[in-house]
Design a protein around this motif. Structure first.
Motif, PDB file in Angstrom:
ATOM      1  N   TYR A 124      28.166  39.689  32.803  1.00  0.00           N
ATOM      2  CA  TYR A 124      28.608  41.087  32.709  1.00  0.00           C
ATOM      3  C   TYR A 124      29.364  41.499  33.972  1.00  0.00           C
ATOM      4  O   TYR A 124      30.419  42.132  33.894  1.00  0.00           O
ATOM      5  N   ILE A 125      28.820  41.082  35.118  1.00  0.00           N
ATOM      6  CA  ILE A 125      29.513  41.428  36.371  1.00  0.00           C
ATOM      7  C   ILE A 125      30.887  40.767  36.398  1.00  0.00           C
ATOM      8  O   ILE A 125      31.885  41.392  36.787  1.00  0.00           O
ATOM      9  N   LEU A 126      30.949  39.506  35.935  1.00  0.00           N
ATOM     10  CA  LEU A 126      32.232  38.819  35.907  1.00  0.00           C
ATOM     11  C   LEU A 126      33.249  39.596  35.063  1.00  0.00           C
ATOM     12  O   LEU A 126      34.406  39.766  35.461  1.00  0.00           O
ATOM     13  N   SER A 127      32.787  40.113  33.924  1.00  0.00           N
ATOM     14  CA  SER A 127      33.726  40.830  33.063  1.00  0.00           C
ATOM     15  C   SER A 127      34.207  42.111  33.752  1.00  0.00           C
ATOM     16  O   SER A 127      35.374  42.491  33.632  1.00  0.00           O
ATOM     17  N   LEU A 128      33.295  42.762  34.491  1.00  0.00           N
ATOM     18  CA  LEU A 128      33.716  43.968  35.220  1.00  0.00           C
ATOM     19  C   LEU A 128      34.729  43.622  36.302  1.00  0.00           C
ATOM     20  O   LEU A 128      35.708  44.347  36.506  1.00  0.00           O
ATOM     21  N   ILE A 129      34.475  42.504  37.000  1.00  0.00           N
ATOM     22  CA  ILE A 129      35.403  42.097  38.054  1.00  0.00           C
ATOM     23  C   ILE A 129      36.758  41.775  37.443  1.00  0.00           C
ATOM     24  O   ILE A 129      37.808  42.201  37.944  1.00  0.00           O
ATOM     25  N   GLU A 130      36.739  41.063  36.342  1.00  0.00           N
ATOM     26  CA  GLU A 130      37.996  40.661  35.724  1.00  0.00           C
ATOM     27  C   GLU A 130      38.817  41.882  35.325  1.00  0.00           C
ATOM     28  O   GLU A 130      40.026  41.948  35.555  1.00  0.00           O
ATOM     29  N   GLU A 131      38.124  42.864  34.787  1.00  0.00           N
ATOM     30  CA  GLU A 131      38.811  44.082  34.368  1.00  0.00           C
ATOM     31  C   GLU A 131      39.488  44.779  35.548  1.00  0.00           C
ATOM     32  O   GLU A 131      40.499  45.439  35.393  1.00  0.00           O
ATOM     33  N   ASN A 132      38.877  44.630  36.722  1.00  0.00           N
ATOM     34  CA  ASN A 132      39.388  45.341  37.901  1.00  0.00           C
ATOM     35  C   ASN A 132      39.863  44.382  38.987  1.00  0.00           C
ATOM     36  O   ASN A 132      39.788  44.689  40.171  1.00  0.00           O
ATOM     37  N   ILE A 133      40.348  43.226  38.546  1.00  0.00           N
ATOM     38  CA  ILE A 133      40.651  42.171  39.508  1.00  0.00           C
ATOM     39  C   ILE A 133      41.665  42.602  40.570  1.00  0.00           C
ATOM     40  O   ILE A 133      41.566  42.231  41.738  1.00  0.00           O
ATOM     41  N   ASP A 134      42.600  43.472  40.192  1.00  0.00           N
ATOM     42  CA  ASP A 134      43.633  43.892  41.157  1.00  0.00           C
ATOM     43  C   ASP A 134      43.027  44.702  42.290  1.00  0.00           C
ATOM     44  O   ASP A 134      43.566  44.764  43.391  1.00  0.00           O
ATOM     45  N   LYS A 135      41.880  45.355  42.042  1.00  0.00           N
ATOM     46  CA  LYS A 135      41.221  46.093  43.118  1.00  0.00           C
ATOM     47  C   LYS A 135      40.234  45.197  43.884  1.00  0.00           C
ATOM     48  O   LYS A 135      40.136  45.257  45.107  1.00  0.00           O
ATOM     49  N   VAL A 136      39.478  44.386  43.139  1.00  0.00           N
ATOM     50  CA  VAL A 136      38.394  43.623  43.747  1.00  0.00           C
ATOM     51  C   VAL A 136      38.910  42.455  44.574  1.00  0.00           C
ATOM     52  O   VAL A 136      38.457  42.220  45.699  1.00  0.00           O
ATOM     53  N   ILE A 177      26.842  27.004  50.551  1.00  0.00           N
ATOM     54  CA  ILE A 177      27.630  28.238  50.506  1.00  0.00           C
ATOM     55  C   ILE A 177      29.095  27.910  50.293  1.00  0.00           C
ATOM     56  O   ILE A 177      29.782  28.521  49.469  1.00  0.00           O
ATOM     57  N   VAL A 178      29.580  26.922  51.034  1.00  0.00           N
ATOM     58  CA  VAL A 178      30.997  26.563  50.919  1.00  0.00           C
ATOM     59  C   VAL A 178      31.300  26.152  49.478  1.00  0.00           C
ATOM     60  O   VAL A 178      32.304  26.591  48.892  1.00  0.00           O
ATOM     61  N   ALA A 179      30.403  25.362  48.892  1.00  0.00           N
ATOM     62  CA  ALA A 179      30.620  24.927  47.507  1.00  0.00           C
ATOM     63  C   ALA A 179      30.651  26.122  46.559  1.00  0.00           C
ATOM     64  O   ALA A 179      31.542  26.236  45.708  1.00  0.00           O
ATOM     65  N   LEU A 180      29.683  27.051  46.762  1.00  0.00           N
ATOM     66  CA  LEU A 180      29.648  28.251  45.915  1.00  0.00           C
ATOM     67  C   LEU A 180      30.928  29.061  46.061  1.00  0.00           C
ATOM     68  O   LEU A 180      31.481  29.561  45.087  1.00  0.00           O
ATOM     69  N   VAL A 181      31.404  29.167  47.311  1.00  0.00           N
ATOM     70  CA  VAL A 181      32.603  29.965  47.564  1.00  0.00           C
ATOM     71  C   VAL A 181      33.804  29.352  46.856  1.00  0.00           C
ATOM     72  O   VAL A 181      34.626  30.072  46.275  1.00  0.00           O
ATOM     73  N   TYR A 182      33.870  28.033  46.861  1.00  0.00           N
ATOM     74  CA  TYR A 182      34.993  27.385  46.170  1.00  0.00           C
ATOM     75  C   TYR A 182      35.007  27.760  44.695  1.00  0.00           C
ATOM     76  O   TYR A 182      36.037  28.114  44.132  1.00  0.00           O
ATOM     77  N   ASN A 183      33.810  27.722  44.100  1.00  0.00           N
ATOM     78  CA  ASN A 183      33.716  28.088  42.690  1.00  0.00           C
ATOM     79  C   ASN A 183      34.167  29.523  42.460  1.00  0.00           C
ATOM     80  O   ASN A 183      34.900  29.812  41.514  1.00  0.00           O
ATOM     81  N   VAL A 184      33.695  30.417  43.358  1.00  0.00           N
ATOM     82  CA  VAL A 184      34.048  31.824  43.205  1.00  0.00           C
ATOM     83  C   VAL A 184      35.562  32.003  43.352  1.00  0.00           C
ATOM     84  O   VAL A 184      36.198  32.699  42.552  1.00  0.00           O
ATOM     85  N   LEU A 185      36.128  31.346  44.344  1.00  0.00           N
ATOM     86  CA  LEU A 185      37.570  31.449  44.541  1.00  0.00           C
ATOM     87  C   LEU A 185      38.317  30.957  43.299  1.00  0.00           C
ATOM     88  O   LEU A 185      39.297  31.569  42.862  1.00  0.00           O
ATOM     89  N   LYS A 186      37.802  29.885  42.742  1.00  0.00           N
ATOM     90  CA  LYS A 186      38.453  29.322  41.555  1.00  0.00           C
ATOM     91  C   LYS A 186      38.402  30.328  40.397  1.00  0.00           C
ATOM     92  O   LYS A 186      39.419  30.605  39.757  1.00  0.00           O
ATOM     93  N   THR A 187      37.207  30.907  40.202  1.00  0.00           N
ATOM     94  CA  THR A 187      37.068  31.901  39.132  1.00  0.00           C
ATOM     95  C   THR A 187      38.043  33.052  39.342  1.00  0.00           C
ATOM     96  O   THR A 187      38.716  33.500  38.403  1.00  0.00           O
ATOM     97  N   LEU A 188      38.111  33.528  40.569  1.00  0.00           N
ATOM     98  CA  LEU A 188      38.977  34.664  40.861  1.00  0.00           C
ATOM     99  C   LEU A 188      40.438  34.297  40.649  1.00  0.00           C
ATOM    100  O   LEU A 188      41.234  35.107  40.160  1.00  0.00           O
ATOM    101  N   MET A 189      40.788  33.068  41.023  1.00  0.00           N
ATOM    102  CA  MET A 189      42.172  32.634  40.876  1.00  0.00           C
ATOM    103  C   MET A 189      42.549  32.622  39.402  1.00  0.00           C
ATOM    104  O   MET A 189      43.648  33.046  39.020  1.00  0.00           O
TER     105      MET A 189
END
Lengths: 515, 592
Positions: free
Chosen positions: A368-380, A400-412
């Motif tokens: 659910y949080i991911l969907s909210l972020i996606e909706e507002n990706i230009d702000k987040v 942490i570094v591994a987790l961050v890579y995943n998060v960056l990938k999702t955001l990208m």
């Protein structure tokens, strides 16, 4: 000679568990202050069940009166026989009110409440251990528990008896009764608090006239806990009751309830011992938001205001609560709060304490949080990018570094173009920040010089203040002066983020303070 | 100068004001802390018309920033143009006095109290008093709590109509339905009573006092005890019995131990406030009860006051009261079950000997001292030992020495190093009182044993102790008893003990004088420069620097200098560093 052998030490230091175990003895306390003269020896009365029904009522009353006798439990051998008689009688009374119908006639109410009050209402004894740590130390147990437990049991059965009539009882179970009951929640004995919780809940359910009063007194206890004493053992239990009370609030919420949320529940987050009641507290907060989503913004702003700065353990709890809130947040509310919220999350993600960083990064596992972020990706994304990019290179903890890579990938994947833009402007952004930092430093230096010269001015000239004021006037009058305008331009450049024109205006003409 | 200054003064101000809104709390805090600079540069008029309204509007901030602001504003009178304009500061302080966080609110009240003094009587009525009224009738408890602290500062300087209003407001707050407000009112009751006219004290304050002292919450009741002291001081003796004593008696027997604790804690003040007659009739029995209270907290608080209470008893029947009423309770406390009680008693009990005189001390108190010296709790024994000087004046310490010694020896070997440390600190005092013979015979070995304690803090304290002993007993005594043993440790296989030798030499050289230092200590130090442990070697360098001033220049040149020069080429960098530092210092000594 130390009693602890070398093998039990860590690097020469005694293990905490060893030190604790040494002094650990079953600690008991009680406080009954000269409530009566020395106990008289009790003599057993006949069993209620053996008495003819005409005499039962009279016998019931006698037994209640007999149970008003208090005994000293710190001396375990004193009055053994009488203690045993009282225990048996209490057991019998509990049994009597829970199995028989028609025993609660009006005339017994005063006797019943009198017996209860005499036994349970007392000033709690001073804590054995002045720096009692509820998470680490064994609580001091109530010494008179063998009797007190049965009295609580009796009170509960009395309240739950089908014949129980609040309209009669309210003459005895009144505000004063409730107030004394609430004070007992400070008991160190968890068994006692547990009984109190159930009992208070029943009273709240049955006595409509006491509800507002109970809420108000809980309010006062919490405020005292937050702002005065920082000590109260029963916060978790009271919050648990409140959780179900809030659940029953009618909509729209009264101003009183909203005030309770903002002025009591949110500040409760600042308490040192938050870990002891955070689960219950977060539950209450989420209950409120489920009732009235428009409270989301003030609540999150409140949490951000009290965000822990030095306690990582608490920070993890705050993040947990934020996730619970985000689980129920409405998209429109999310938009209102996303900016300040993600600024904080961005700081948490970059926290050197890996548990904090990890807890924040787990947000990206929540659909659910991911969907909210996606909706507002230009702000987040612009808010999060800097921290994520930096720690993907710098964080000491590989998980942490591994987790961050995943998060960056999702955001990208959510917005590729924006991501590329941010990546390419990252360096420039960094430099701009550095420059800004430098400029600020210089300004402070200049300011210090100014202060020095001002101090000199005041010292040399008894009309110092007047002098400065005149200077200002001079300055205002000569605002067309080229030099001065340069400066105003520079001042504005230092704070490019600020859209307010008043910075420029301040140096030029009038009001530096106007909004 | 005026022009240049004018240009500069406004330029950073804009930034400052901008920074008051910065996202980073630290930067906002910095700006607030330099608020006086901003105001100074803006000048009084713009501070009044622009800065203050701005601050009043931005009051929602982190508590830390608000605290700084509340503090600053208390010193702003000159910056807004002096007393004439001081009321401009009221609006922002009023908002600050309503925030939730207690420290901010308290600071705002403190600042308000401060600037109230700078108001003219007229301004006080026109501006300050209405503020107090607004706070006193605020919705949320915070503003009402703050109001409680402001009544007493404006009351003395306003007209009688306004005075009546203030009294009415205070009365209302004393029966407020939030306990927080009642607590605030109760804690200011004494202060407020002091500024009231005596008639109003009798008519108003007493009824408020009585009500607060029987409040349903013990946290309110206990504050009334404090007020009791001030009120009793204000009233004439003949009114005390009827107006104050019923409440005080009730407080001393309150069912909450917190209230009784408060009474015990304030006992000396109460005693002075009510005077000798009431003390004799009422307070003596009350005190006995407190000493026998069922809660240890209360007994400990009362035990702490035993000496002071006895001292302040009316002289004519002091001895009789102590002997028949107080001493029996004290005797029981000596064997109390709670160690805090015993230790509180032990810290004051020795003081009784000066009050009771030699014979009573020997007959009645000495057995108690001896019992406490044997107490199982080290703190109790320590408290007795640390107060030995009181007894010494009355009966001399010899009476105690038989029991003293085992107590000292046991404490000296206690498992807790803090206890050992505490007893070491009393050694010089004990040595002085017991005399050199007794010391040599019984205590000297202890003092030497501490030098090889496994805790550094003990070894350090033991070193310092030796120095004090030498100061007391002289260099000759040192040469015969201490120095040989200290120097003997230079050959100990444990390098920590070898270092202790050096530390002792550092401490003792001055007290022992040039002769002993040069002839006995110096050779040992020099020899240790070949020690295989680097820590010992660089401590040699430090020691040489330290004892240098005591040595003659010949020894310095021929013996010390070569060794230091050798150490200065040591393979260990720390040794080198300290040797070089010593050389540069020593050269200074030699040349001067």
């Amino acid at each position: 000679m130390s009693a602890i052998s070398a093998s039990e030490k860590v690097d020469g230091f005694t293990r905490k568990s060893m030190r604790k175990a040494q002094k650990q003895r079953k600690s008991q306390g009680s406080s009954q202050y000269r409530t009566q003269s020395a106990p008289v020896e009790l003599s057993p009365l006949p069993q209620l069940k053996d008495a003819p029904s005409t005499e039962q009522q009279e016998l019931f009353t006698q037994k209640l009166q007999q149970c008003c006798m208090l005994f000293d439990f710190l001396d375990s051998v004193m009055d053994l026989k009488s203690k045993e008689i009282k225990r048996a009688t209490l057991n019998e009374l509990v049994d009597y009110v829970s199995t028989n119908r028609g025993v609660l006639v009006e005339s017994t109410y005063p006797e019943i409440t009198n017996m209860i009050c005499t036994n349970i209402f007392r000033t709690l004894p001073p804590s054995d251990n002045p720096d009692f740590d509820p998470e680490e130390d064994e609580p001091t147990l109530e010494a008179s528990w063998p009797h007190v437990q049965l009295v609580y049991e009796f009170l509960l059965r009395f309240l739950e008896n089908p014949d129980f009539q609040p309209s009669i009882a309210k003459r005895h179970i009144d505000q004063k009764f409730v107030l004394q009951l609430l004070e007992l929640f400070d008991s160190e004995d968890p068994r006692e608090r547990d009984f109190l919780k159930t009992i208070l809940h029943r009273i709240y359910g049955k006595f409509l006239g006491l509800r507002a009063f109970i809420r108000k007194q809980i309010n006062n206890i919490f405020l005292r806990f937050i702002y005065e004493t920082e000590h109260f053992n029963g916060v978790a239990e009271l919050l648990e009751i409140l959780g179900s009370i809030i659940n029953g609030f009618a909509l729209p919420l009264k101003a009183e309830h909203k005030q309770f949320l903002m002025k009591v529940l949110i500040p409760l987050h600042t308490a040192k011992g938050l870990a002891l009641f955070h689960a219950q507290l977060a539950y209450c907060v989420v209950q409120f938001l489920e009732k009235d989503p428009t409270l989301t913004e003030p609540v999150i702003r409140g949490l951000l205001k009290f965000w822990p700065r030095t306690c990582s353990q608490k920070e993890v709890m705050f993040l947990g609560e934020i996730e619970e809130i985000l689980d129920v947040i409405e998209p429109t509310q999310f938009k209102k709060i996303q900016e300040p919220l993600f600024k904080q999350i961005s700081k948490c993600v970059a926290n050197p304490h890996f548990q904090v960083a990890e807890r924040a990064l787990y947000f990206w596992n929540n659909e659910y949080i991911l969907s909210l972020i996606e909706e507002n990706i230009d702000k987040v994304l612009p808010i999060m990018f800097g921290s994520l990019y930096r720690i993907s290179k710098e964080h000491w903890n590989p998980t942490i570094v591994a987790l961050v890579y995943n998060v960056l990938k999702t955001l990208m994947e959510m917005n590729c173009t924006l991501f590329d833009e941010l990546t390419s402007s990252y360096k420039a952004e960094r430099q701009r920040e550095k420059k800004k930092e430098q400029e600020r430093d210089e300004l402070w230096k200049k300011l210090d010089e100014l202060r020095l010269s001002n101090a000199a001015l005041v010292q040399n000239n008894s009309h110092g203040l007047l002098g400065v004021q005149n200077n200002n006037n001079n300055n205002n009058n000569s605002s067309t002066n080229g030099d001065n305008q340069d400066k105003s331009a520079e001042a504005a450049a230092v704070t490019p983020a600020n859209q307010d024109p008043d910075v420029g205006a301040a140096t030029g003409e009038s009001s530096p303070c106007a909004k | 100068m005026a022009g240049a200054d004018g240009d500069d003064s406004l330029y950073p101000i804009a930034v400052l004001i901008d920074e008051l809104r910065n996202e980073d709390v630290q930067l906002r805090l910095n700006s607030i802390k330099k608020l006086s600079t901003i105001a100074l540069a803006l000048g009084v008029e713009r501070t009044r018309t622009e800065l203050l309204p701005f601050l009043t509007d931005t009051i929602y901030d982190e508590d830390e920033v608000l605290l700084a602001l509340a503090e600053q504003l208390g010193n702003f009178t000159m910056l807004v143009g002096g007393p004439e304009y001081v009321h401009c500061l009221l609006p922002p302080l009023e908002s600050l006095a309503t925030v939730e966080e207690t420290v901010v609110r308290d600071k705002a009240v403190e600042s308000l109290r401060k600037i109230s003094q700078e108001h003219s009587p007229v301004d006080l009525e026109v501006h300050f008093e209405p503020l107090v009224k607004r706070l006193a009738s605020g919705d949320w408890f915070t503003s009402r709590t703050s109001a409680c602290g402001l009544f007493s500062v404006c009351y003395p300087r306003v007209s009688s109509t306004v005075k009546a209003e203030i009294r009415q407001h205070f009365r209302t707050l004393c029966s407020d339905d939030t306990p927080m407000v009642r607590r605030a009112a109760a804690s200011k009751l004494g202060e407020f009573a002091k500024v009231l006219e005596l008639d109003y004290v009798k008519s108003d304050i007493i009824s408020l006092f009585t009500a607060l002292a029987s409040d349903e919450q013990d946290s309110v009741r206990l504050l009334a005890v404090e007020a009791c002291v001030s009120i009793a001081t204000l009233l004439p003796q003949e009114d005390l019995e009827s107006l104050v004593m019923p409440t005080l008696r009730q407080a001393a027997e309150d069912k909450s131990w917190r209230v009784r604790y408060m009474v015990a804690d304030k006992f000396s003040e109460l005693q002075k406030a009510v005077g000798p007659e009431i003390t004799k009739n009422d307070l003596v029995p009350a005190f006995q009860n407190l000493l026998k209270d069922c809660e240890a907290e209360v007994r400990a608080a009362a035990a702490n006051k035993v000496k002071e209470f006895c001292e302040n008893l009316p002289e004519e029947n002091r001895e009789q009261i102590i002997m028949t009423h107080i001493l029996p309770c004290v005797k029981e406390l000596v064997s109390d079950t709670n160690q805090h009680v015993k230790s509180a008693l032990a810290s004051v009990i020795m003081g009784l000997s000066t009050i009771l005189g030699k014979d009573n001390t020997i007959e009645h108190l000495l057995p108690l001292f001896l019992a406490q010296l044997k107490d199982e709790c080290p703190e109790v024994r320590l408290n007795i030992i640390s107060n030995l000087d009181c007894v010494n004046e009355v009966i001399g310490i010899r009476q105690l020495s038989q029991s003293l010694l085992p107590a000292i020896v046991e404490l000296a070997e206690d498992a807790k190093w803090r206890v050992r440390l505490a007893i070491i600190e009393y050694m010089p005092l004990l040595a002085g009182q017991l005399g050199v013979e007794f010391f040599d015979e019984k205590l000297n070995t202890l003092c030497m044993a501490w030098l090889i304690d496994h805790v550094y803090a003990i070894r350090e304290a033991a070193t310092c102790n030796l120095m004090k002993l030498v100061e007391k007993f002289g260099a000759e005594w040192a040469q015969n008893t201490i120095v040989p043993k200290v120097l003997g440790m230079a050959n100990d296989p444990n390098y920590l003990h070898r270092m202790t030798t050096l530390f002792c030499i550092n401490a003792l050289s001055e007290a022992c004088g040039q002769d002993i230092t040069t002839k006995q200590m110096l050779p040992v130090v020099l020899k240790m420069s070949n020690d295989q442990v680097a820590n010992v070697r660089f401590n040699v360098a430090k020691s040489l620097q330290k004892i240098g001033p005591v040595l003659d220049s010949n020894a310095l040149q021929t013996e010390v200098k070569p060794v230091l020069e050798k150490l200065a080429t040591d393979t260990d960098m720390d040794v080198k560093y300290f040797a070089q530092e010593a050389i540069s210092e020593m050269l200074f000594v030699v040349s001067s």
